[in-house]
Design a protein around this motif. Sequence first.
Motif, mmCIF file in Angstrom:
data_model
loop_
_atom_site.group_PDB
_atom_site.id
_atom_site.type_symbol
_atom_site.label_atom_id
_atom_site.label_comp_id
_atom_site.label_asym_id
_atom_site.label_seq_id
_atom_site.Cartn_x
_atom_site.Cartn_y
_atom_site.Cartn_z
ATOM 1 N N PHE A 15 -3.578 9.938 8.316
ATOM 2 C CA PHE A 15 -2.924 11.233 8.121
ATOM 3 C C PHE A 15 -1.411 11.091 8.202
ATOM 4 C CE2 PHE A 15 -7.115 13.012 9.212
ATOM 5 C CZ PHE A 15 -7.199 13.968 8.223
ATOM 6 N N LEU A 16 -0.977 10.281 9.159
ATOM 7 C CA LEU A 16 0.464 10.097 9.332
ATOM 8 C C LEU A 16 1.074 9.431 8.105
ATOM 9 C CD1 LEU A 16 2.703 10.520 11.375
ATOM 10 C CD2 LEU A 16 2.243 8.258 12.281
ATOM 11 N N LEU A 17 0.329 8.463 7.568
ATOM 12 C CA LEU A 17 0.823 7.757 6.375
ATOM 13 C C LEU A 17 0.986 8.728 5.213
ATOM 14 C CD1 LEU A 17 1.433 4.946 5.169
ATOM 15 C CD2 LEU A 17 -0.934 4.823 4.473
ATOM 16 N N PHE A 18 -0.034 9.583 5.054
ATOM 17 C CA PHE A 18 0.050 10.579 3.980
ATOM 18 C C PHE A 18 1.262 11.468 4.190
ATOM 19 C CE2 PHE A 18 -0.757 14.904 2.548
ATOM 20 C CZ PHE A 18 -0.933 14.682 1.197
ATOM 21 N N ALA A 19 1.433 11.921 5.426
ATOM 22 C CA ALA A 19 2.555 12.815 5.716
ATOM 23 C C ALA A 19 3.874 12.104 5.455
ATOM 24 C CB ALA A 19 2.492 13.273 7.173
ATOM 25 N N MET A 20 3.921 10.827 5.837
ATOM 26 C CA MET A 20 5.166 10.085 5.661
ATOM 27 C C MET A 20 5.535 9.992 4.186
ATOM 28 S SD MET A 20 5.952 6.189 6.783
ATOM 29 C CE MET A 20 5.364 5.278 5.382
ATOM 30 N N ILE A 21 4.549 9.628 3.368
ATOM 31 C CA ILE A 21 4.874 9.464 1.953
ATOM 32 C C ILE A 21 5.145 10.819 1.304
ATOM 33 C CG2 ILE A 21 4.011 8.574 -0.240
ATOM 34 C CD1 ILE A 21 2.594 6.424 1.391
ATOM 35 N N GLY A 22 4.399 11.834 1.767
ATOM 36 C CA GLY A 22 4.671 13.182 1.273
ATOM 37 C C GLY A 22 6.109 13.596 1.573
ATOM 38 N N LEU A 23 6.547 13.309 2.789
ATOM 39 C CA LEU A 23 7.921 13.658 3.155
ATOM 40 C C LEU A 23 8.928 12.854 2.352
ATOM 41 C CD1 LEU A 23 7.586 14.064 7.018
ATOM 42 C CD2 LEU A 23 8.208 15.816 5.384
ATOM 43 N N LEU A 24 8.556 11.602 2.070
ATOM 44 C CA LEU A 24 9.453 10.782 1.245
ATOM 45 C C LEU A 24 9.650 11.436 -0.122
ATOM 46 C CD1 LEU A 24 10.975 8.086 0.819
ATOM 47 C CD2 LEU A 24 8.851 7.127 -0.001
ATOM 48 N N MET A 25 8.547 11.998 -0.678
ATOM 49 C CA MET A 25 8.645 12.660 -1.972
ATOM 50 C C MET A 25 9.509 13.915 -1.865
ATOM 51 S SD MET A 25 6.809 10.885 -3.921
ATOM 52 C CE MET A 25 6.232 9.346 -3.253
ATOM 53 N N LYS B 281 0.819 -1.200 0.000
ATOM 54 C CA LYS B 281 0.000 0.000 0.000
ATOM 55 C C LYS B 281 0.860 1.260 0.000
ATOM 56 C CE LYS B 281 -4.373 -0.653 1.198
ATOM 57 N NZ LYS B 281 -5.389 -1.099 2.148
ATOM 58 N N VAL B 282 1.973 1.213 0.711
ATOM 59 C CA VAL B 282 2.880 2.365 0.702
ATOM 60 C C VAL B 282 3.369 2.623 -0.722
ATOM 61 C CG1 VAL B 282 5.164 3.160 1.412
ATOM 62 C CG2 VAL B 282 3.625 2.205 3.091
ATOM 63 N N LEU B 283 3.682 1.550 -1.442
ATOM 64 C CA LEU B 283 4.132 1.720 -2.823
ATOM 65 C C LEU B 283 3.029 2.350 -3.669
ATOM 66 C CD1 LEU B 283 6.089 -1.578 -3.532
ATOM 67 C CD2 LEU B 283 6.998 0.709 -3.289
ATOM 68 N N LEU B 284 1.804 1.818 -3.527
ATOM 69 C CA LEU B 284 0.701 2.357 -4.326
ATOM 70 C C LEU B 284 0.484 3.829 -4.020
ATOM 71 C CD1 LEU B 284 -1.996 -0.489 -4.130
ATOM 72 C CD2 LEU B 284 -0.461 0.035 -6.007
ATOM 73 N N ILE B 285 0.479 4.170 -2.723
ATOM 74 C CA ILE B 285 0.220 5.555 -2.351
ATOM 75 C C ILE B 285 1.379 6.444 -2.786
ATOM 76 C CG2 ILE B 285 -0.200 7.113 -0.408
ATOM 77 C CD1 ILE B 285 -1.627 4.847 0.969
ATOM 78 N N SER B 286 2.611 5.917 -2.671
ATOM 79 C CA SER B 286 3.774 6.698 -3.126
ATOM 80 C C SER B 286 3.599 7.090 -4.575
ATOM 81 C CB SER B 286 5.060 5.881 -3.023
ATOM 82 O OG SER B 286 5.304 5.513 -1.720
ATOM 83 N N ASN B 287 3.174 6.110 -5.363
ATOM 84 C CA ASN B 287 3.003 6.391 -6.781
ATOM 85 C C ASN B 287 1.932 7.457 -7.003
ATOM 86 O OD1 ASN B 287 3.865 5.694 -9.454
ATOM 87 N ND2 ASN B 287 1.795 4.927 -9.756
ATOM 88 N N ALA B 288 0.835 7.344 -6.246
ATOM 89 C CA ALA B 288 -0.254 8.311 -6.418
ATOM 90 C C ALA B 288 0.186 9.704 -6.010
ATOM 91 C CB ALA B 288 -1.465 7.875 -5.608
ATOM 92 N N ILE B 289 0.909 9.795 -4.902
ATOM 93 C CA ILE B 289 1.342 11.134 -4.461
ATOM 94 C C ILE B 289 2.403 11.674 -5.407
ATOM 95 C CG2 ILE B 289 2.451 12.437 -2.603
ATOM 96 C CD1 ILE B 289 1.103 10.773 -0.618
ATOM 97 N N TYR B 290 3.272 10.784 -5.872
ATOM 98 C CA TYR B 290 4.343 11.239 -6.752
ATOM 99 C C TYR B 290 3.769 11.881 -8.018
ATOM 100 C CZ TYR B 290 8.635 11.374 -9.380
ATOM 101 O OH TYR B 290 9.704 11.801 -10.089
ATOM 102 N N THR B 291 2.657 11.295 -8.497
ATOM 103 C CA THR B 291 2.048 11.857 -9.700
ATOM 104 C C THR B 291 1.057 12.962 -9.366
ATOM 105 O OG1 THR B 291 0.450 10.071 -9.600
ATOM 106 C CG2 THR B 291 2.303 9.777 -11.075
#
Lengths: 495, 507
Positions: free
Chosen positions: B184-194, A399-409
């Motif tokens: 929310f934390l998950l979103f923030a985490m991935i946002g920070l990763l970006m 799920k982290v991978l999927l969400i990463s992709n969505a946020i990245y785009t």
Amino acid sequence: MGTYLLDFDWTVMAPELVIVITAALLTILDLILKEKHSYPVTKFLSIWAVGLAGYFVITGWGDSSYQILADTYRVDPFSLLFKGIFLLGTLFILLFSFAKKRINEYYYLLLTALLGAMMMVSAADLITLYVGLELLSISSYILVGIQKRKKQANEAAWKYMILGGASSAFILYGMSFLYGLSGSTNLYVIQQAVQEGLTSGYGAFVYLSFALIIIGFGFKISTAPFHTWAPDVYQGAQAPITTFLASISKAAGFALMLRVLILAFSPLFTTGDWERLVSPLLLTLAALSMIVGNTVALKQTNAKRLMAYSSIAQAGYLLVPLATMGMLLFPSMAFYLIVYIMMVIAAFVIVEQVTDATGDDDIRAFAGLYQRSPLLSLIMTVLLISLAGLPITAGFVGKVLLISNAIYTQHFVITFIMIATTVISYYYYFGIIRQIYFRSPANQNPIPIRWEQGLILGVSIAMVLGLGLFPGYLIQFLGEVDWGSAFQMATNSGR
Amino acid sequence: MDSIVQALPTLLTFLPLLGVIALLLSERTNGTLHRRLGIGFTLPPLALAVWMFVKQVLANTSLTWTHAFDWFYIPLPQGSWTFQYMMQIDGLSLVFIMLTCLITTMATIASHSIHERTRAYYSLILLLQVGMLGVFSAFNLFLFFIFFEITLISMYFLIGIWGFLHKEKAANYFLLYNGLGSGFLLFAMIGLLMLAESLNYDDIANAITALVQQLELLPPEVGLMVWGVFGSLMIAFAIKLPIFPFHTWMLKVHVEAPTPIVMIHSGVLLKMGAYGMIRFGYGFFPTFMQEIAFTLAIVGVISILYGALLAIVESELKKVLAYSSISHMGIVLIGLGAINETGLKGAVFQSISHGLISALLFYLVGRLYQRTQTTQFNELGGLAKSMPVFSGILMVGVLALLGLPGTSGFISEFFAFLALFASKPIVAAIGTLGLIFAAFYALRIVLKVSFGPIADKHMHLSDLRFNESIPMLILVVVIIMIGISPAVLSYPIDSVLHTLITQIGGQ
């Protein structure tokens, strides 16, 4: 230049050939053998076939892509990877099936369904593709209704066949426009024709064809609003077949979508139509699936129906990278698919055993499971946590991978929907956990588990936890696969 | 030896897992053994934490222990994202780790009344401890998130299996609200990763600082993204803390969870919210914290007053304590909203102090409930007659709760309000009303429980046994020690907080 059938390097089709030969052999055996129920030899042959095909897939890995049969059939990393996934999944489903006596047809139909899935991922031509799709679908219709005296199974088979047939018709209709534009059934030729069609004012046909094909595929992978068959069919079919539909059949649908959309419709990227039309359409389907799947699942009390809605929601998650594209498209989708297949097969094994032993299809059957079979409960808990996407499981990493992709785009709305519906899904996944730990059992008898099922559960749990803690190996492997080769003409086609 | 010292953060965090294994190997029905194993295996991390703490205080500077190696990476078309396994304990982590170890040990000791499924119970507490220790010693956001969720899952079971009447409902509330927070934390985490392309705290801090400095030059989406990530982090920890509109789940947990678990919940888990705001809010987004400082202070004052007023009108002991927790977490917020070193210190002190005090009070509540089977004020009263030792310790706990000088409660509130008066005097002045209310509801507890007419059935209640009062006395000693000599607590944290606050000054 004339190429003859024997000029092709047939060894690249070894996995398919093994399956075909075994399926044919089993059919003949069925005629010779007196008993209608499976002999050990049937079971042995089918396992052997899947294993051998798997062996050929592994040895073929790493070769450059290759097209045979007048460029209609291609073997490339993309198709080999998916074949590997299907074979592994089918191996488990076969093991799962051994728990009960089944008629001989069951095994060879399962093999032909597998063959259909394998053809789908290798097809570079609309005809081959459609034949593969129908092989998978028709085998599945029969498998769903194979218990012919059971009313629910009949209803399920009917429903599945009629809706499946309609969706096939949609796909076929959509394909006919592509043929009309290009005069060819080859996906690479179609790509050129679509490009020309878009620039010379035939865009409407491209869109129409696209919409029709998406509707058809939507049925196959059970996204909302084309999901209505799924709960009834999942409920009516035998558990291993339900598992097959939820895992292999769905994965094949996704692979096919990837290939057709990115190959035939890739000119839409260059004209900007992808961003304007296609992406929103796919995103809507994904969002609907996540919302419908996860919210309707809240009200389900039947265990298999619950799993059906869960799988609708999971299809929504898997659609997101396809809609947003992005650099993690292939690794994230493949990772999640592999993990999802493992989770779903193991979860269905447990659901089947528990509902069987308790004689109740309801999730009440799980009540007090912890006191009956503690180890089984722990395994189920890990699987449910993984399906819900919580650490330390592979489902979380996926799920982290999927969400990463969505946020990245930069698709924030779909990200929001994905996270919000995931939170909603905790409620029903933990609903089963509630039953397992918080309620008292109807009786104290432990749930019987056969060794084959133990094997499935052991491997799945090892993968779910192993990939949860050390996802690097698989991610790295998937990241280094040459995905791009799937969408280019192979240079060494034929010989 | 060197390698052991190097792996110290990992060792400390995963020590309780040995206990889980020992418990799983033990006989299923032997409750006494489970209890001994449970208590026994909370001791090594406590000892280790104390050793680190002493070393830190003796060294008189901020020591850090770091354990890091590459975990896995995600290959990308250009470059890759590396996920490091990084655990680091600095002064700030250490005080929270001390709190965690102390309260977990006390909570296992306080679990006298758990007789069902003891093996699972103690295993889950130890697992919960792994999660809590991991949250405080992780130095990578991905790891932090994993440990954060481990606490969520183990708490869910602890509430749902061993709680009171409406335990399942409470467990669901807990799961969904905290699940929302983790979303929310998950979103923030991935946002920070970006944004930072790494999840190590120091990498994120550097990347965000660099981004914020040139925010005007970058496209507006980036600015929006940075604010979105910051907002998500704040909401995630606001739910955990909990802050006024997000607090309903916490009331249910306080009332329905078994009291030893409430000790941990109120004592440590809520403090994860404060820790997150300091570590991530101040650590990553110092300038943004400054911008929302006023809001933080206002929300803090609202929480203080709201919690205190409802604590005054509630007539059930556990609810009064739950509302008082909201009120006290408001004090943490005003400390954070003051944007100076004293304020931060007040926030940390208040977290630790309230952790200790609420653990003490909930331990008392648990002992009380075991004897009277009720925590309703109208059924209690006059217990000073039959249970003098109990009433005495309750009095100490309550006085610490209202912030009597000499207890840790006083020094924490003093720091927080002092800091707020320096930066926002009017808000602070309104907030001090809360102190008056606090005295009111705190003394009301003593009045309703210890004094007044005693019910006949309570005439012959047995007082606290010696082994029950020992853990309470330890807590009391720590509370008073911090109150008399706050330097004990400020040694380890001072330099960390100083670094955080200079980021704002030096912008």
